[in-house]
Design a protein around this motif. Structure first.
Motif, PDB file in Angstrom:
ATOM      1  N   PRO A   1      78.207 -10.949 -15.866  1.00  0.00           N
ATOM      2  CA  PRO A   1      79.233 -11.693 -16.615  1.00  0.00           C
ATOM      3  C   PRO A   1      78.648 -12.757 -17.537  1.00  0.00           C
ATOM      4  CG  PRO A   1      79.816 -11.544 -14.288  1.00  0.00           C
ATOM      5  CD  PRO A   1      78.395 -11.101 -14.407  1.00  0.00           C
ATOM      6  N   PHE A   2      77.550 -13.360 -17.127  1.00  0.00           N
ATOM      7  CA  PHE A   2      76.960 -14.457 -17.909  1.00  0.00           C
ATOM      8  C   PHE A   2      76.110 -13.921 -19.054  1.00  0.00           C
ATOM      9  CE2 PHE A   2      77.328 -15.413 -13.353  1.00  0.00           C
ATOM     10  CZ  PHE A   2      78.492 -16.162 -13.434  1.00  0.00           C
ATOM     11  N   LEU A   3      75.512 -12.760 -18.837  1.00  0.00           N
ATOM     12  CA  LEU A   3      74.817 -12.078 -19.928  1.00  0.00           C
ATOM     13  C   LEU A   3      75.806 -11.645 -21.001  1.00  0.00           C
ATOM     14  CD1 LEU A   3      72.348 -10.036 -17.734  1.00  0.00           C
ATOM     15  CD2 LEU A   3      71.658 -11.637 -19.525  1.00  0.00           C
ATOM     16  N   ASP A   4      76.993 -11.223 -20.574  1.00  0.00           N
ATOM     17  CA  ASP A   4      78.026 -10.833 -21.538  1.00  0.00           C
ATOM     18  C   ASP A   4      78.465 -12.024 -22.385  1.00  0.00           C
ATOM     19  OD1 ASP A   4      77.931  -8.252 -20.609  1.00  0.00           O
ATOM     20  OD2 ASP A   4      79.684  -8.442 -19.297  1.00  0.00           O
ATOM     21  N   VAL A   5      78.537 -13.211 -21.778  1.00  0.00           N
ATOM     22  CA  VAL A   5      78.864 -14.421 -22.541  1.00  0.00           C
ATOM     23  C   VAL A   5      77.789 -14.691 -23.585  1.00  0.00           C
ATOM     24  CG1 VAL A   5      79.087 -16.937 -22.422  1.00  0.00           C
ATOM     25  CG2 VAL A   5      80.263 -15.500 -20.744  1.00  0.00           C
ATOM     26  N   LEU A   6      76.528 -14.623 -23.180  1.00  0.00           N
ATOM     27  CA  LEU A   6      75.430 -14.917 -24.108  1.00  0.00           C
ATOM     28  C   LEU A   6      75.337 -13.872 -25.215  1.00  0.00           C
ATOM     29  CD1 LEU A   6      72.598 -16.184 -21.716  1.00  0.00           C
ATOM     30  CD2 LEU A   6      74.096 -17.521 -23.202  1.00  0.00           C
ATOM     31  N   ALA A   7      75.746 -12.647 -24.927  1.00  0.00           N
ATOM     32  CA  ALA A   7      75.712 -11.590 -25.949  1.00  0.00           C
ATOM     33  C   ALA A   7      76.644 -11.905 -27.113  1.00  0.00           C
ATOM     34  CB  ALA A   7      76.072 -10.249 -25.328  1.00  0.00           C
ATOM     35  N   LYS A   8      77.674 -12.708 -26.851  1.00  0.00           N
ATOM     36  CA  LYS A   8      78.583 -13.120 -27.919  1.00  0.00           C
ATOM     37  C   LYS A   8      77.939 -14.153 -28.834  1.00  0.00           C
ATOM     38  CE  LYS A   8      82.619 -12.477 -24.899  1.00  0.00           C
ATOM     39  NZ  LYS A   8      83.743 -13.163 -24.207  1.00  0.00           N
ATOM     40  N   VAL A   9      76.881 -14.791 -28.350  1.00  0.00           N
ATOM     41  CA  VAL A   9      76.198 -15.829 -29.111  1.00  0.00           C
ATOM     42  C   VAL A   9      74.955 -15.271 -29.803  1.00  0.00           C
ATOM     43  CG1 VAL A   9      75.117 -18.112 -28.987  1.00  0.00           C
ATOM     44  CG2 VAL A   9      77.007 -17.542 -27.440  1.00  0.00           C
ATOM     45  N   ASN A  10      74.249 -14.371 -29.104  1.00  0.00           N
ATOM     46  CA  ASN A  10      73.013 -13.798 -29.638  1.00  0.00           C
ATOM     47  C   ASN A  10      72.857 -12.386 -29.096  1.00  0.00           C
ATOM     48  OD1 ASN A  10      70.454 -13.166 -30.524  1.00  0.00           O
ATOM     49  ND2 ASN A  10      69.393 -14.616 -29.194  1.00  0.00           N
ATOM     50  N   ASP A  11      72.923 -11.393 -29.975  1.00  0.00           N
ATOM     51  CA  ASP A  11      72.842 -10.009 -29.508  1.00  0.00           C
ATOM     52  C   ASP A  11      71.406  -9.538 -29.304  1.00  0.00           C
ATOM     53  OD1 ASP A  11      72.072  -9.897 -32.132  1.00  0.00           O
ATOM     54  OD2 ASP A  11      73.412  -8.260 -32.707  1.00  0.00           O
ATOM     55  N   LYS A  12      70.437 -10.359 -29.689  1.00  0.00           N
ATOM     56  CA  LYS A  12      69.031 -10.023 -29.467  1.00  0.00           C
ATOM     57  C   LYS A  12      68.577 -10.688 -28.168  1.00  0.00           C
ATOM     58  CE  LYS A  12      67.571  -7.612 -33.107  1.00  0.00           C
ATOM     59  NZ  LYS A  12      68.846  -7.296 -33.738  1.00  0.00           N
ATOM     60  N   GLN A  13      68.900 -10.052 -27.043  1.00  0.00           N
ATOM     61  CA  GLN A  13      68.507 -10.589 -25.749  1.00  0.00           C
ATOM     62  C   GLN A  13      68.167  -9.442 -24.812  1.00  0.00           C
ATOM     63  OE1 GLN A  13      72.011 -12.773 -24.383  1.00  0.00           O
ATOM     64  NE2 GLN A  13      72.739 -10.973 -23.276  1.00  0.00           N
ATOM     65  N   TRP A  14      67.213  -9.712 -23.914  1.00  0.00           N
ATOM     66  CA  TRP A  14      66.755  -8.694 -22.985  1.00  0.00           C
ATOM     67  C   TRP A  14      66.655  -9.290 -21.575  1.00  0.00           C
ATOM     68  CZ3 TRP A  14      64.900  -9.249 -27.923  1.00  0.00           C
ATOM     69  CH2 TRP A  14      65.009  -8.126 -28.774  1.00  0.00           C
ATOM     70  N   PRO A  15      67.558  -8.930 -20.673  1.00  0.00           N
ATOM     71  CA  PRO A  15      67.422  -9.333 -19.264  1.00  0.00           C
ATOM     72  C   PRO A  15      66.484  -8.362 -18.560  1.00  0.00           C
ATOM     73  CG  PRO A  15      69.517  -8.195 -19.598  1.00  0.00           C
ATOM     74  CD  PRO A  15      68.832  -8.251 -20.938  1.00  0.00           C
ATOM     75  N   ILE A  16      65.254  -8.786 -18.313  1.00  0.00           N
ATOM     76  CA  ILE A  16      64.219  -7.859 -17.859  1.00  0.00           C
ATOM     77  C   ILE A  16      63.624  -8.270 -16.517  1.00  0.00           C
ATOM     78  CG2 ILE A  16      63.625  -6.942 -20.134  1.00  0.00           C
ATOM     79  CD1 ILE A  16      61.455  -9.034 -20.358  1.00  0.00           C
TER      80      ILE A  16
END
Length: 468
Positions: A225-240
């Protein structure tokens, strides 16, 4: 090995440079990440001071950075800038490690040596990729002058912590209880730090523009859910994440750790592991209360009782924390517990079948290691992102109990409170439920890093992106 030798012996199509912040939880995460990236046959260059590189290599767990399997990881060590670091102060008004501030400030002087390394390496690489700790982007600002260079910011904290800044702007995470954000420190993570550390963080704001994307030591199994929030701010993200190994070799025990043999003789899930990280200093009064609470709980325990790291862990004397008279001998004699005074192999302890709980300061490394090993937590946040992480563990994921709430951070935790929390975690129906949930979570995390899992796909995606 010098840069020229490396260039002569490798076909450096893509080269990655790691620039960690000089605190244990940050050094550790980027060294683990170095191993993971190098497994794709990509050379990785870890750039830090000689002291902090030595510290990182000495304390890494689950693999050996000096083994033949790690030959693609190269270390660039630079002299530690002169700084005067006072000893940790157990009686300080805040638990933030203010004594480390001089070493944090000195780390900003790494800009010049970092610039020299990336400039030389870029000459033989099609693409030069810098992964840097998001706390100090000014150190890598010279990436802007490298035509084939790009940088990615690594965030050493939970996305629950980071995303909370954006809830008012883009909406709260799906499925989150409305009252959870009431418990978040008002003003966010900066309010849990000293004014000097806030000044350092704020001074870095203008240099954040050099990031081409963000890396997180987490996965969707934990923080979707929190990664989905951050995706609205920056779509260049990688949870690895998790970066730490999730499966340990049977023969990975390090020489000299007799407590692992002690654990072998305990019942499954019967031992609580107690450790408050590398930056926490406790008063003698608080240590005494913890000691009494642990003993009176009747539960088996391993307690790492050591003072906070100094700016340079290899020089000077370290405070020996005081226990009640005769305490150590008594708990040893009756086989209830073990006191560890030095560095402990936390990952190996958490992975042991006899370990059934973890009383922790809730640093993100410790949270990730505990969850990936399926161990529930008793939370006691001290500073920085730790109050957020404690909320994530207890209120969101529901895989832990509270020892000390952040709202009562200035109060002494009495021995009765420690005893109650330990018994709830280790010897109650509620604790059994927490353990079932965290075991399920650990299984999901291991599935995530396996081939075809979310983390595995994200990692493949990041590697494909930098190798495009």
């Amino acid at each position: 090995m010098g840069v020229e030798e490396i260039q002569a012996t490798e076909n450096n199509v893509v080269v990655v440079v790691m620039v960690p912040f000089p605190a244990q939880g940050h050094l550790n995460q980027l060294l683990h990440l170095s191993r993971l990236i190098s497994s794709y046959n990509i050379p990785v260059h870890y750039v830090a001071t000689t002291t902090h590189t030595r510290q990182a290599k000495l304390r890494i767990q689950g693999w050996d950075p000096l083994s033949p399997d790690s030959q693609l990881i190269h270390f660039h060590e630079f002299p530690t800038p002169d700084f005067q670091s006072p000893p940790p102060n157990p009686n300080a008004s805040t638990k933030f490690p203010a004594h480390l501030q001089p070493s944090f400030d000195a780390a900003l002087l790494l800009r010049e040596p970092v610039a020299a390394v990336i400039s030389e390496l870029s000459l033989s690489a099609r693409r030069l990729v810098v992964v840097y700790d998001s706390i100090f982007p000014s150190v890598i600002q010279d990436i802007a002058s490298i035509p084939n260079g790009e940088a990615y910011s690594f965030h050493s904290v939970s996305t629950f912590c980071i995303s909370s800044y954006y809830w008012d702007m883009v909406g709260k995470p799906v499925g989150m209880d409305d009252d959870i954000d009431k418990h978040i420190p008002h003003g966010g993570i900066l309010t849990t730090m000293t004014s000097e550390m806030r000044e350092l963080v704020n001074s870095q704001h203008e240099y954040r523009k050099y990031s081409s994307g963000a890396l997180f030591n987490t996965c969707r199994a934990i923080e979707a859910p929190f990664l989905d929030v951050l995706a609205k701010v920056n779509d260049k993200q990688w949870p690895i994440g998790p970066f730490n190994p999730v499966e340990l070799c049977k023969n990975s025990k390090k020489q000299g750790y007799n407590h692992l043999d002690w654990l072998d003789n305990q019942a499954p899930n019967s031992v609580i592991y107690v450790s408050f990280g590398t930056t926490t200093t406790l008063t003698n009064e608080q240590i005494h209360a913890i000691a009494v609470g642990l003993e009176n709980s009747g539960q088996k325990f391993i307690w790492v009782l050591r003072d906070a790291d100094k700016g340079d862990i290899f020089v000077g004397d370290t405070r020996v924390c005081e226990l009640p008279e005769g305490y150590e001998e008594r708990i040893t004699l009756k086989g209830q517990g073990i006191i560890l005074r030095g560095w402990a192999p936390q990952l190996e302890i958490l992975a042991h079948v006899s370990t059934g709980g973890f009383m922790s300061h809730c640093g993100w490394n410790s949270c990730m290691e505990s969850m990936s090993m399926g161990v529930p937590m008793a939370t006691w946040p001290m500073h920085s992102d730790q109050p957020h992480n404690a909320l994530l563990i207890t209120k969101v994921l529901k895989v832990g109990v509270v020892v000390k709430d952040w709202a009562h951070r200035d109060e002494l935790v009495e021995s009765l409170t420690v005893k109650k929390a330990v018994k709830e975690l280790m010897a109650s129906k509620e604790g059994e439920g927490l353990r079932r949930r965290v075991v399920e979570l650990g299984t999901a995390i291991r599935r995530s890093v396996a081939e075809g899992g979310d983390t595995h796909k994200e990692f493949d995606g990041f590697i494909a992106h930098i190798c495009r």
